[in-house]
Design an enzyme around this catalytic site. Sequence first.
Site, PDB file in Angstrom:
ATOM      1  N   HIS A   1      56.305 -40.097   6.553  1.00 55.65           N
ATOM      2  CA  HIS A   1      56.732 -39.743   5.148  1.00 55.65           C
ATOM      3  C   HIS A   1      55.825 -40.952   4.115  1.00 55.65           C
ATOM      4  CE1 HIS A   1      59.880 -37.419   6.480  1.00 55.65           C
ATOM      5  NE2 HIS A   1      60.626 -38.455   6.992  1.00 55.65           N
TER       6      HIS A   1
HETATM    7  O1  RIB Z   1      63.100 -38.862   3.040  1.00 56.46           O
HETATM    8  C1  RIB Z   1      62.170 -39.745   3.757  1.00 56.46           C
HETATM    9  C2  RIB Z   1      61.951 -40.910   2.605  1.00 56.46           C
HETATM   10  O2  RIB Z   1      63.194 -41.622   2.537  1.00 56.46           O
HETATM   11  C3  RIB Z   1      60.962 -42.242   3.166  1.00 56.46           C
HETATM   12  O3  RIB Z   1      60.664 -42.931   2.178  1.00 56.46           O
HETATM   13  C4  RIB Z   1      62.082 -43.081   3.848  1.00 56.46           C
HETATM   14  O4  RIB Z   1      61.554 -44.345   4.191  1.00 56.46           O
HETATM   15  C5  RIB Z   1      63.180 -43.077   3.324  1.00 56.46           C
HETATM   16  O5  RIB Z   1      63.084 -43.796   2.228  1.00 56.46           O
END
Ligand code: RIB
Length: 315
Positions: free
Chosen positions: A239
């Site tokens: 992500h």
């Molecule tokens: O949904 C993914 C996000 O949520 C990423 O930034 C992960 O680190 C959590 O913070």
Amino acid sequence: MPKRIIIDTDPGIDDALAFLLALASPEIKLEALTTTQGNVTLETATRNALAILELAQAGGVPVVAGSVVPLVQPLRASAHVHGQSGVGNAKLPDPKNKPVEQHAVDYLIERVLAEPNELSIFPIGPLTNIAMAIRKEPKLAKAVKELVIMGGAVLEHGNVTPQAEFNIYVDPHAAHIVFHSGIPITLIPLDVTHKCLLKPIHINRLLQVNSPITRFIKSAVETCFAHSKSYGGEGCAMHDPLTLATVIAPELLTLKELYVEVDHSSGVSMGKTFGDFLGTTNKPANMKVALQVRGDEFIEVFIQRMESLAKSIPE
Ligand code: RIB
Ligand code: CA
């Protein structure tokens, strides 16, 4: 000239991998890390940020602690994904450095106003710090170069509720303020991050390089692999690192100008990000949204950069 960025973060396993990718990328100058609650408490997030920078021999990058709780919602953390430590099974020595003696909101305002249109902010956790800075200093919105945000699920299912992505869900009120701030925004939602999966085969390749960096990555993602397996997934979604593709490999992303709203009510769709694809709101686009990605190619870029970073920090 490298792009000068401040990462606002809740480290977090994928946050940590984003720091490493930024440090391994000559196209980027990592100016600072500002921390927030989210995956873990603010205290743990700040400790992890300091410790990960020291692991990567980048202890000179300032770390600045910010919001302890979301604007309205109660605090929540996702230990089931990131582990109590926030970095999976990785063991990081206690950091030697201390955070900057300033609140992250004030730090962001001071830094951005001192160099208008020079600094990009990459929020990869809940948007509480960014929203507070926008509210505290209205001049900020015109002075920050851009926001590149990891968050949201536009055509994709949510990962914390069926509708909502974690970062937006934790502080939907902050997201609402940020989305309507007028700041140039690029959104990197689950629609693309779910197509960028780090898999065990990639870890086996990384471990060919003997380095505290590769061993950290292996231990950190073990928790993420276990969580992914629990819902039939096949790897750890990159992500937060994917936000950096906007700088190091923009050709891998397909962006669409879109008007995006966020549900900040307290119902079942709280935190849902809605894209106005058919123009029903008659409102102009408020961001560019990444809706397609060449995910395997991004993972290859990530692995190659981790290999070179690891080679520069041998055991
Ligand atoms: O949904 C993914 C996000 O949520 C990423 O930034 C992960 O680190 C959590 O913070
Ligand atoms: Ca994060």
